[in-house]
Write a protein that holds these residues in place. Structure first.
Motif, PDB file in Angstrom:
ATOM      1  N   GLU A 644       0.836  -1.208   0.000  1.00 16.64           N
ATOM      2  CA  GLU A 644       0.000   0.000   0.000  1.00 16.64           C
ATOM      3  C   GLU A 644       0.868   1.254   0.000  1.00 16.64           C
ATOM      4  N   LYS A 645       1.978   1.191   0.741  1.00 22.14           N
ATOM      5  CA  LYS A 645       2.905   2.331   0.771  1.00 22.14           C
ATOM      6  C   LYS A 645       3.575   2.514  -0.580  1.00 22.14           C
ATOM      7  N   ARG A 646       3.876   1.381  -1.220  1.00 24.73           N
ATOM      8  CA  ARG A 646       4.527   1.427  -2.528  1.00 24.73           C
ATOM      9  C   ARG A 646       3.590   1.992  -3.587  1.00 24.73           C
ATOM     10  N   SER A 647       2.304   1.632  -3.489  1.00 18.12           N
ATOM     11  CA  SER A 647       1.325   2.091  -4.477  1.00 18.12           C
ATOM     12  C   SER A 647      -0.052   2.075  -3.831  1.00 18.12           C
ATOM     13  N   ALA A 648      -0.678   3.228  -3.720  1.00 16.50           N
ATOM     14  CA  ALA A 648      -2.004   3.312  -3.105  1.00 16.50           C
ATOM     15  C   ALA A 648      -2.971   2.376  -3.813  1.00 16.50           C
ATOM     16  N   GLY A 649      -3.665   1.596  -3.037  1.00 15.07           N
ATOM     17  CA  GLY A 649      -4.572   0.592  -3.590  1.00 15.07           C
ATOM     18  C   GLY A 649      -3.917  -0.745  -3.835  1.00 15.07           C
ATOM     19  N   GLY A 650      -2.615  -0.845  -3.551  1.00 15.75           N
ATOM     20  CA  GLY A 650      -1.898  -2.090  -3.826  1.00 15.75           C
ATOM     21  C   GLY A 650      -1.912  -3.081  -2.688  1.00 15.75           C
TER      22      GLY A 650
END
Length: 941
Positions: A644-650
């Motif tokens: 999630e930190k790497r990519s919102a929604g991930g």
């Protein structure tokens, strides 16, 4: 002292039974009964030795008898049979391919050697008998498959040979039929309608119902030992002696357990009789005075009232009393209680044991001591033998000192306290109304999907249809065939069948079993504490913790689509799903940033109510399922926080579900340790319903996507980092590579190792199988297009190689191979012309079928159609040969064989060789032939 044979009431008998071993006393009791009931001239001959066979004694005993019933020595045998009309030979064996069973053969031989005719003198050393002294011999078998040998069987055999009864198939003795079966549901069976107990007058018959590992067998042994000590008390008090001046046995005791090979967690029973006379009957009790039901769930899987006598007493494990306890009894049980005037008592045995010790294993075993005390409270034994409570307790204490004294006074006192509490706290409940509310399932009502759409992955279910292109299953490979025999409530009374006779059972049948009966406590998953370390999942021996990681959107969509009833409301919620997910993720990120432990269902309630626009019913249905689905995100960093930190929604959601296969061993809780994401709780109706709801939801979800498997590569597991291999257990096909539901002990370490082996093999080999299927299909398509031309080119280059190529295909793939080259060519010529198109067609057909087998075949009825098994297992000795071969629950969803002898390795190697031969014929040779044809310009063969 005893002789070669023992005769019982044979002097005036015209019909006698001949038997070996413990069957004799059962027969003697029936002889007395039939003589008293109908004046039957009936006797019994018990062979005390079988080798050397006592011919003379048997001849003398049987000569002149009208009927001889052989249940299964020579001179002694002849002497015993001389003059009898009928001889019934009963044997606990059946040699189906022989002319007669062993004892029957010996008796016939002995009688024929003793027969004196003008042309045939009797053999030396044997008493001579005349033709009119030759009895008619009847042969019966009993006890096969550990079947009981009961009074009604002895009486049925007598009725058959005397013409009063036909076999089940209608054949009668006066028609020349002399063979029959006892105790097995079979066309040759005979069984009397008269089923007396044959127990001594004033006998007290007791039956325990419990679960393996709960100590009921030990409790039964303790009860027998205490009754023996009471005999010493009675002698010291009354000084009663027998005819030899020895202390007389006042209380006669007979006891025996009954349990299968399922080990811990399976139902067990124990039988005991206490009587003022010798007890001759040795079988399951069908005229029971007292039932001690230590299993609180017994009425969900058996009938503890079966065979209870009029006015008998049932003592049942329950912490409830009065109306509440009555409502726990099913309607059919209430009817039997009322009809037979059975007195019902409840006893909080586990509660008593919990107060005596903190150890869960001791709580289970000490519960039996409470029931021991309850037995003496409800039975008339102490009163009939004028034993005071103080005398009784002193005898019990001495027994506990003998058994537990080495462990210290505290252990003796705690066991004594549990027994005393059982004596004092057993409570009789009032028989209530027949139609009172029925709460007998002891299970809660799960929240199940209400909308069918067929999009679930279903990898954990037995509901997957057979795929297109696969032929209909033969009956022996259908789970329904197996269930019809072994899951039809027949217990020990299953009919004789081909499956049982050859030792065949359905593969992986354990995955549809329930271990609810075995559990007193169950693990409860606390998602907010879970770090997704996979320790608990790796140690669980019973595939009882299925798990997965999913996109939040997948979970929410599944909840809406499958649990919200109204189609219009579903549409509204689905249109609002992106907004619900976005807001929910924002609150999840905030909770992690602030260190809050807000559960995800609570966040979803808040967000859904804020978005709103949905009916009250739709929101209630949505919340009902969301509240029951375990969803971890706070500490499952590898699944949510980091992606999630790497990519919102991930970020995703990690879930562990507790299935009905759990035996309550607590291995997972121990492995979880200080994380405290799992803890053992009592299996209440609410907890049970929550777990059932969760696993039903899991079976609607797709498998874990690769993005949540970290550095474990599901398509190329050989490239994975070793430290991440546990993530393979998030893939359902790997997790279910070995199933459960079997009779292995709770917490079985061997199962954990076998499951790891099966899971690693499945994880590594399945992608290889699928890749091979794709490769074979591509090559089959290619050779179908240009193969005929390639063959023509080969013929133009080399007639010899062309002919050899065609011969190999015809020989190995088309079934035209012979004993040698000459024979093969003759068979091919006899088949008729083979065109090049026929040769190419054979190659493509075999390769496409092999591709289907590797990728699309449903190898086990109802399971995921994912290709044939990637492994087989050969077992010899060890626990897995027991729990793996005990119907109805087999944990092996792949070819498996069991041998209790040392030939397991040999058989396993032979299995391996057969697999290699099949693999060569169906896969290696066709593919190499195609490669050679398509890719070589010379030296094709």
């Amino acid at each position: 002292y005893y002789g070669l044979v023992t005769e019982y009431k044979t002097d005036d008998a015209d019909t006698v039974f001949v038997s070996l071993g413990s069957a004799a006393e059962n027969i003697e009791a029936a002889v007395d009964y039939l003589r008293a009931r109908s004046g039957a001239k009936l006797g019994s001959i018990h062979l005390n030795v079988i080798r050397p066979f006592p011919e003379a004694a048997v001849i003398a005993a049987l000569a002149g008898k009208k009927n001889v019933i052989i249940l299964f020595p020579e001179a002694a045998v002849i002497a015993a049979l001389a003059g009898k009309k009928n001889v019934i030979i009963l044997e606990r064996t059946d040699e189906a391919m022989a002319g007669d069973n062993p004892m029957g053969r010996d008796i016939r031989t002995a009688l024929n050697k003793a027969l004196r005719t003008p042309a045939h003198p009797a053999s030396d050393g044997l008493p001579a008998i005349t033709i009119d002294q030759m009895p008619q011999l009847f042969s019966g078998i009993y006890g096969l498959g550990s079947r009981d040998f009961r009074p009604e069987h002895v009486i049925g055999a007598y009725e058959f040979v005397t013409g009063a009864r036909a076999r089940k198939d209608g054949k009668r003795a006066d028609e020349g039929t002399t063979f029959f079966v006892l105790g097995v549901d079979h066309p040759y069976e005979v069984k009397s309608d008269d089923a007396p107990s044959l127990l001594p007058e004033h006998a007290i018959a007791v039956r325990f119902h419990s679960i393996g590992g709960w100590g009921a067998i030990t409790t039964g042994k303790n009860l027998g030992a205490i009754l023996g000590d009471l005999n010493d008390l009675l002698y010291e008090r009354d000084k009663v002696v027998d005819e030899l001046g020895n202390p007389k046995e006042i209380i006669h005791v007979s006891a025996n357990p009954k349990y299968g090979s399922e080990k811990k967690g399976a139902p067990t029973s124990y039988f005991m009789v206490a009587a003022p006379e010798r007890i001759r009957v040795n079988c399951d009790l069908r005229h029971v005075t007292v039932v001690l039901c230590c299993d609180p769930k017994a009425f969900t899987h058996t009938n503890p009232l079966d065979g209870m006598s009029e006015g008998g007493c049932l003592v049942w494990e329950s912490e409830e009393e009065g109306e509440q306890a009555w409502e726990r009894l099913p309607l059919w049980a209430r009817r039997q209680i009322i009809d037979k005037n059975i007195r019902v008592f409840t006893l909080p045995g586990f509660q008593i044991a919990r107060r005596a010790t903190d150890r869960a294993d001791l709580q289970l075993r000490m519960q039996g001591n409470a029931f021991l005390g309850a037995f003496f409270a409800v039975s008339p034994l102490l009163e009939e033998f004028r034993i005071t409570q103080d005398q009784f307790r002193e005898v019990v204490r001495r027994q506990y000192v003998k058994k537990f004294g080495r462990l210290g006074e505290a252990v003796v006192n705690s066991n004594m306290e549990v027994m005393t509490q059982g004596f004092e706290r057993v409570r009789e409940i009032r028989v209530g109304e027949l139609q009172a509310p029925d709460r007998s399932t002891l299970r809660g009502k799960p929240f199940l999907p209400v909308v069918e759409d067929g999009n679930g992955h279903g990898c954990g279910c037995r509901s997957n249809p057979i795929p297109d292109g696969q032929a209909a299953r033969t009956p022996v490979t259908q789970v329904a065939t197996f269930d019809g025999e072994f899951r039809s409530g027949l217990g020990y009374n299953q009919p004789a069948s081909a499956l049982a006779s050859v030792g065949v059972m359905a593969a992986g049948s354990g995955d549809t079993a329930s271990k609810y009966v075995a559990r007193r406590e169950t693990p409860l998953y606390i998602a907010e504490n879970c770090t997704q370390c996979m320790e608990c999942i790796a140690v669980c021996p019973d595939t009882a913790l299925p798990n997965c990681s999913q996109d939040l959107e997948t979970i929410l969509r599944t909840a809406i689509v499958r649990y919200v009833r109204d189609a219009g409301e579903r549409g509204k919620m689905l249109r609002s799903l992106p907004e619900i997910e976005t807001r929910t993720r924002a609150m999840m990120r905030e909770a992690i940033a602030t260190g809050a432990d807000t559960p995800l269902p609570q966040i979803l309630r808040t967000v859904t109510n804020e978005v709103d626009g949905f009916s009250v019913d739709a929101k209630r249905q949505f919340f009902d399922i969301i509240d029951k689905v375990p969803m971890a995100y706070q500490k499952a960093n590898a699944i949510f926080a980091t992606p999630e930190k790497r990519s919102a929604g991930g970020g995703g959601i990690f879930s562990i579900f507790v299935s009905d296969l759990c035996k309550g061993c607590a291995a997972c809780v121990t492995a979880c340790g200080e994380h405290q994401a799992l803890r053992m709780v009592q299996e209440t109706e609410d907890v049970n319903a929550e777990h059932e709801t969760g696993t039903a939801f899991l079976n609607l979800l797709p498998d874990t996507p690769q993005k949540y498997l970290g550095l474990y590569n599901d398509t190329r597991p050989q490239d994975s980092k070793t430290a991440t291999l546990r993530n393979m257990l998030m893939v359902r096909r790997n997790y279910d590579a070995l199933v459960s539901g079997d009779g292995a002990c709770a917490g079985c370490g061997e199962k954990s190792i076998l499951r790891a082996i099966a899971a690693v093999t499945e994880a590594y080999m399945r992608p290889i199988f699928h890749a091979k299927a794709d490769r074979l299909r591509a090559k089959a398509d290619n050779v179908e297009k240009v193969g005929a031309q390639k063959l023509a080119d080969l013929k133009a280059r080399s007639q010899e190689e062309y002919d050899l190529f065609r011969q190999i295909v015809a020989h190995l793939l088309m079934g035209l191979g012979g004993e040698d080259d000459k024979d093969t060519k003759a068979r091919i010529a006899g088949h008729g012309p083979l065109s090049d198109e026929d040769i190419i067609g054979a190659l493509t057909a075999v390769m496409r079928q092999e591709a289907f087998n590797h990728k699309n075949l449903q190898s086990v009825d109802g399971r995921l159609a994912n290709g044939m098994s990637v492994m087989a297992m050969a077992a010899h000795t060890g626990c897995n040969t027991v729990y793996g071969s005990t119907p109805p629950n087999n944990p092996h969803p792949y070819p498996w064989m069991n041998s209790l002898f040392q030939d397991g390795v040999t058989v396993g190697w032979l299995l391996g060789e057969s697999f290699m031969v099949d693999h060569a014929r169906r896969s290696v040779i066709p593919e190499r032939l195609v490669d050679s044809l398509m890719n070589r310009e010379r030296d094709v063969m």
